[in-house]
Each structure stands twice: as structure tokens, then as C-alpha cells.
Design a protein around this motif. Structure first.
Motif, mmCIF file in Angstrom:
data_model
loop_
_atom_site.group_PDB
_atom_site.id
_atom_site.type_symbol
_atom_site.label_atom_id
_atom_site.label_comp_id
_atom_site.label_asym_id
_atom_site.label_seq_id
_atom_site.Cartn_x
_atom_site.Cartn_y
_atom_site.Cartn_z
ATOM 1 N N ALA A 101 0.819 -1.207 0.000
ATOM 2 C CA ALA A 101 0.000 0.000 0.000
ATOM 3 C C ALA A 101 0.853 1.257 0.000
ATOM 4 N N PHE A 102 2.119 1.118 0.453
ATOM 5 C CA PHE A 102 2.990 2.284 0.569
ATOM 6 C C PHE A 102 4.435 1.888 0.276
ATOM 7 N N LEU A 103 5.204 2.855 -0.150
ATOM 8 C CA LEU A 103 6.655 2.730 -0.268
ATOM 9 C C LEU A 103 7.308 3.812 0.584
ATOM 10 N N GLY A 104 8.440 3.460 1.178
ATOM 11 C CA GLY A 104 9.190 4.434 1.958
ATOM 12 C C GLY A 104 10.656 4.064 1.999
ATOM 13 N N ALA A 105 11.521 5.073 1.992
ATOM 14 C CA ALA A 105 12.968 4.853 2.106
ATOM 15 C C ALA A 105 13.381 4.994 3.563
ATOM 16 N N ALA A 106 14.404 4.241 3.941
ATOM 17 C CA ALA A 106 14.857 4.297 5.329
ATOM 18 C C ALA A 106 16.319 3.871 5.430
ATOM 19 N N LYS A 107 16.916 4.242 6.547
ATOM 20 C CA LYS A 107 18.269 3.821 6.908
ATOM 21 C C LYS A 107 18.162 2.895 8.107
ATOM 22 N N ASP A 108 18.902 1.756 8.078
ATOM 23 C CA ASP A 108 18.808 0.826 9.201
ATOM 24 C C ASP A 108 19.928 1.048 10.207
ATOM 25 N N LEU A 150 19.295 0.118 -1.400
ATOM 26 C CA LEU A 150 19.640 1.295 -2.180
ATOM 27 C C LEU A 150 21.117 1.609 -1.968
ATOM 28 N N PRO A 151 21.794 2.126 -2.980
ATOM 29 C CA PRO A 151 23.235 2.377 -2.848
ATOM 30 C C PRO A 151 23.574 3.568 -1.969
ATOM 31 N N ALA A 152 22.605 4.431 -1.679
ATOM 32 C CA ALA A 152 22.839 5.601 -0.844
ATOM 33 C C ALA A 152 21.497 6.037 -0.279
ATOM 34 N N ARG A 153 21.486 7.137 0.435
ATOM 35 C CA ARG A 153 20.250 7.604 1.066
ATOM 36 C C ARG A 153 19.182 7.898 0.024
ATOM 37 N N GLY A 154 17.988 7.351 0.248
ATOM 38 C CA GLY A 154 16.867 7.611 -0.640
ATOM 39 C C GLY A 154 16.036 8.778 -0.156
ATOM 40 N N HIS A 155 15.118 9.207 -0.999
ATOM 41 C CA HIS A 155 14.258 10.342 -0.647
ATOM 42 C C HIS A 155 12.798 9.938 -0.879
ATOM 43 N N ALA A 156 12.376 9.916 -2.125
ATOM 44 C CA ALA A 156 11.023 9.467 -2.473
ATOM 45 C C ALA A 156 11.132 8.395 -3.548
ATOM 46 N N ALA A 157 9.988 7.945 -4.040
ATOM 47 C CA ALA A 157 9.973 6.888 -5.057
ATOM 48 C C ALA A 157 8.816 7.132 -6.012
ATOM 49 N N ALA A 158 8.937 6.553 -7.199
ATOM 50 C CA ALA A 158 7.852 6.551 -8.174
ATOM 51 C C ALA A 158 7.491 5.104 -8.454
ATOM 52 N N LEU A 175 1.074 2.233 14.786
ATOM 53 C CA LEU A 175 0.817 0.965 14.105
ATOM 54 C C LEU A 175 1.998 0.018 14.192
ATOM 55 N N MET A 176 3.202 0.571 14.125
ATOM 56 C CA MET A 176 4.393 -0.262 14.122
ATOM 57 C C MET A 176 5.613 0.605 14.391
ATOM 58 N N VAL A 177 6.546 0.070 15.129
ATOM 59 C CA VAL A 177 7.846 0.703 15.308
ATOM 60 C C VAL A 177 8.896 -0.251 14.761
ATOM 61 N N ALA A 178 9.567 0.164 13.704
ATOM 62 C CA ALA A 178 10.610 -0.660 13.100
ATOM 63 C C ALA A 178 11.922 -0.334 13.810
ATOM 64 N N GLU A 179 12.332 -1.179 14.711
ATOM 65 C CA GLU A 179 13.514 -0.930 15.532
ATOM 66 C C GLU A 179 14.746 -0.684 14.662
ATOM 67 N N GLY A 180 15.435 0.397 14.931
ATOM 68 C CA GLY A 180 16.684 0.696 14.235
ATOM 69 C C GLY A 180 16.510 1.410 12.918
ATOM 70 N N LEU A 181 15.268 1.561 12.432
ATOM 71 C CA LEU A 181 15.056 2.235 11.152
ATOM 72 C C LEU A 181 14.842 3.733 11.353
ATOM 73 N N MET A 182 15.369 4.488 10.409
ATOM 74 C CA MET A 182 15.114 5.934 10.346
ATOM 75 C C MET A 182 14.399 6.198 9.023
ATOM 76 N N TRP A 183 13.078 6.393 9.091
ATOM 77 C CA TRP A 183 12.328 6.660 7.871
ATOM 78 C C TRP A 183 12.711 8.013 7.300
ATOM 79 N N ASP A 184 12.864 8.049 5.996
ATOM 80 C CA ASP A 184 13.221 9.309 5.349
ATOM 81 C C ASP A 184 11.975 10.174 5.176
ATOM 82 N N ASN A 185 12.061 11.227 4.369
ATOM 83 C CA ASN A 185 11.059 12.298 4.375
ATOM 84 C C ASN A 185 9.676 11.912 3.873
ATOM 85 N N HIS A 186 9.560 10.880 3.026
ATOM 86 C CA HIS A 186 8.292 10.695 2.322
ATOM 87 C C HIS A 186 7.785 9.271 2.345
#
Length: 362
Positions: free
Chosen positions: A29-36, A58-66, A343-354
Motif C-alpha cells: 500500500a505504501f513505499l518508503g525509504a529508510a536507513k537501518d 539502495l546504494p545511498a540515502r533515498g528520498h522518495a519513489a515513483a 501501528l508499528m515501530v521498526a527498531e533501528g530504522l530511520m524513515w526518510d522524508n516521504h
């Protein structure tokens, strides 16, 4: 005759072969970029309840997706300024293509598929000529670069498709160059001129909206489109930090924009920065987030302020149910209406902006 039979048999086999769809990727239902927690970056697929279905590196920090409208492919964009985007197969996690920005260009973190998915459109900074462009990539030819179109401004950041096939582009107005501050130094703050640009399906500019001169430091950054075609745009203030300015704009083609603000205390809490914008799932509200202020503000589509929701480092926002799905930099994913429910806490993940909604695709 034998060759003809083989040819026809090949066509028949291709027709009978089951086509891979988003359902084969778990119907995200959704896509999101994150750092673990190990410092690795990825693009994540989430179900309606914000549970992780898949992760693609991803090879580097992501932002959004299409997301492609019919096949389970997603393009993950590097954080601005980025010179790469990766096309990932969301079924098996493989990288299908890597898109490299042409010489003198860099991506701005967003993109959109048009023409039924046949064309990927990417906002880009043409720093060689100091102008904004849209890069055009042919999906049927393996994402071959096939052209570009000027956006009529500098620093195009976000782009959305309207129901009639037209496009709306957020020209942030900020010029950057890779030789200055790793490409993030803002080199034209005194003269910046943000704009909202509408373009036809043929990439011709049909309308442009600019802000009053006193607000020329208010960079138009992110977009959301309502079911009736109303455009909401989120802004980030690059002027005097002691000033407090509107951060949400609402616009319909052919009309003047409406700039919306909260009462002074809530407006100041945003710290002059709106990171994401989204209409609610029922279309009755629109919201902006500020990770700097730890605040989400809710508005009616006419600009009336409805209230705020507090959440540390909140930024990602997408329609869900009657309200929204939100994300933060602490791994949190939450249902938001007039209040907030984790709804959920993904331990160790840092969700990016979008967060990117796939509701219209799956």
C-alpha cells in the motif's frame, strides 16, 4: 510456413503468460525509504497496516519513489542532489536498471510515471544552464533517456500528475551546484523565485503561479493533489528566521492561490519548515508535517486551520483510510486522524522524508 507457425505460437505463448502485477509483490500500500541500524539504505514496501512486506537495498540515502502503475517496479531516487536513481523489481528485490543523470544535471528526489507507465518524468537541476528541467525516460526501451522539457523555473523538486494527464511541478526556486558544499549550498537566496508550474501532456507550460514579492524566499517544495484536482503545496522558508510565514498553499487552475496559516503559537512550532503534504484519505482535509518542529498541522481544503498532532521528527505522510499514514525518523509508523495511533515501530530504522501511496495502483 514453419517460421510463420513458430512466430504465431510465440505470440500465443506470450499472450497466455501470466503478467506480473503488484499483487505478486504482496500488494503493498505504501513505499518508503529508510536507513537501518547498520547504516544501510533501503526502499521498503508496506502493507495497509504499515507492516513491512519487502526491502530492496539502495546504494545511498533515498528520498522518495515513483511506482509504475501496472507492473511491480519502483524507482528509488537519491536525496537531492543525487545523480542516480535505481529501478527495482519489487517481487524479487533485484535492481533492474540504474539511471544516471546526464552531464550537467542532477535529480531532485522525486518523479512520476505518465502515459500509462510508458514514460518516467524526473525533475532535475540543469546546473550547467542554471534552469530546471524534466527528464524523460522511455520505460518500454529500458528507461532510455529520450528528452527533456524546461519547467520555467529553478530547482524543480516535486511533480504530480493530474487526472486529465496534465502535470504540476513545484519549482523551489533554489539554485545549487555540485562544486559548492557537496551540491547543497543555496547560491541564489537573494534572487530566488519559487513557482507552481502546470504543464500539458506534451510538456508545454500552460500556467504559472508565483508568490507575492514579500514571500519570494518561501520555497515551494512538495505537492499533493486532491480528488477534485485541487493542488496543495508545502513550503520551506529561506528568509529571516525571526519571521513566521504560511507553509501551506492551496490552488486550483485559473484561480489565485490560498495561503493557509495556523494561530501564531502553532505556526511558530513548525519552525518555518514543511517536510511533506498530503490530502487525507477521504479528501476532507489536507495536512503538512514539520520534522524540525515535531508537528503535523491539519487544514480544511479552503485553508481553515483544524488543529495539530504532535509527534517527534514526523515527516512522511500519505493518505490512509479517512486520514493518513505518518512516519518519523525513529522508526515509527502511525495512523493519524484527529489524533494519533501507533501501528508499528521498526527498531533501528530511520524513515526518510516521504511515504508514497500505491492505493491507486494495486
Amino acid at each position: 510456413m514453419t517460421s510463420r507457425r513458430r512466430f504465431l505460437a510465440g505470440i500465443t505463448a506470450a499472450t497466455l503468460m501470466p503478467r506480473v502485477t503488484w499483487a505478486d509483490a504482496g500488494s503493498p500500500a505504501f513505499l518508503g525509504a529508510a536507513k537501518d541500524s547498520q547504516g544501510a539504505y533501503g526502499l521498503y514496501g508496506l502493507d495497509e497496516n504499515a507492516q513491512i512486506i519487502f526491502r530492496v537495498p539502495l546504494p545511498a540515502r533515498g528520498h522518495a519513489a515513483a511506482a509504475h502503475p501496472t507492473v511491480p517496479e519502483a524507482v528509488g531516487f537519491a536525496r537531492r542532489p543525487g545523480t542516480f536513481a535505481v529501478v527495482v523489481n519489487c517481487v524479487d528485490g533485484t535492481v533492474m536498471h540504474r539511471l544516471d543523470a546526464p552531464q550537467g544535471r542532477h535529480f531532485m528526489g522525486h518523479g512520476v510515471f505518465v502515459n500509462g507507465g510508458d514514460l518516467l518524468v524526473t525533475p532535475e537541476n540543469n546546473y550547467a544552464e542554471r534552469k530546471g528541467v524534466l527528464g524523460l525516460w522511455d520505460w518500454r526501451r529500458g528507461y532510455a533517456r529520450v528528452g527533456e522539457a524546461a519547467t520555467g523555473g529553478i530547482g524543480p523538486h516535486d511533480i504530480k500528475r493530474l487526472a486529465d494527464g496534465a502535470l504540476v511541478v513545484a519549482n523551489g526556486g533554489i539554485f545549487t551546484h555540485p562544486d559548492h558544499g557537496e551540491g547543497r549550498d543555496k547560491l541564489n537566496i537573494d534572487t530566488m523565485q519559487p513557482s507552481l508550474t502546470y504543464m500539458s501532456r506534451d510538456f508545454e507550460i500552460t500556467e504559472q503561479v508565483t508568490l507575492d514579492a514579500a514571500l519570494h524566499h518561501n520555497s515551494i517544495r512538495h505537492l499533493s493533489v486532491g480528488a477534485d484536482g485541487q493542488v496543495a503545496f508545502a513550503m520551506q522558508w529561506e528568509g529571516d528566521a525571526d519571521e513566521t510565514v504560511p507553509l501551506l498553499g492551496l490552488h486550483r487552475r485559473g484561480e489565485a492561490p490560498v495561503l493557509a496559516s495556523a494561530p501564531d503559537m502553532d505556526q511558530a512550532r513548525m519552525k518555518n519548515y514543511a517536510g511533506s503534504v498530503a490530502f487525507s484519505g477521504d479528501g476532507r482535509e489536507v495536512a503538512i508535517t514539520s520534522p524540525k518542529g515535531g508537528l503535523m498541522q491539519r487544514y480544511a481544503p479552503d485553508g481553515q486551520y483544524l488543529g495539530a498532532v504532535t509527534r517527534m521528527d514526523i515527516c512522511g505522510l500519505a493518505p490512509r483510510g479517512a486520514g493518513w499514514l505518518g512516519s518519523d525518523g525513529l522508526g515509527g509508523l502511525m495512523e493519524i486522524g484527529q489524533g494519533l495511533r501507533p501501528l508499528m515501530v521498526a527498531e533501528g530504522l530511520m524513515w526518510d522524508n516521504h511515504l508514497v501511496s500505491l492505493a491507486a495502483l494495486v
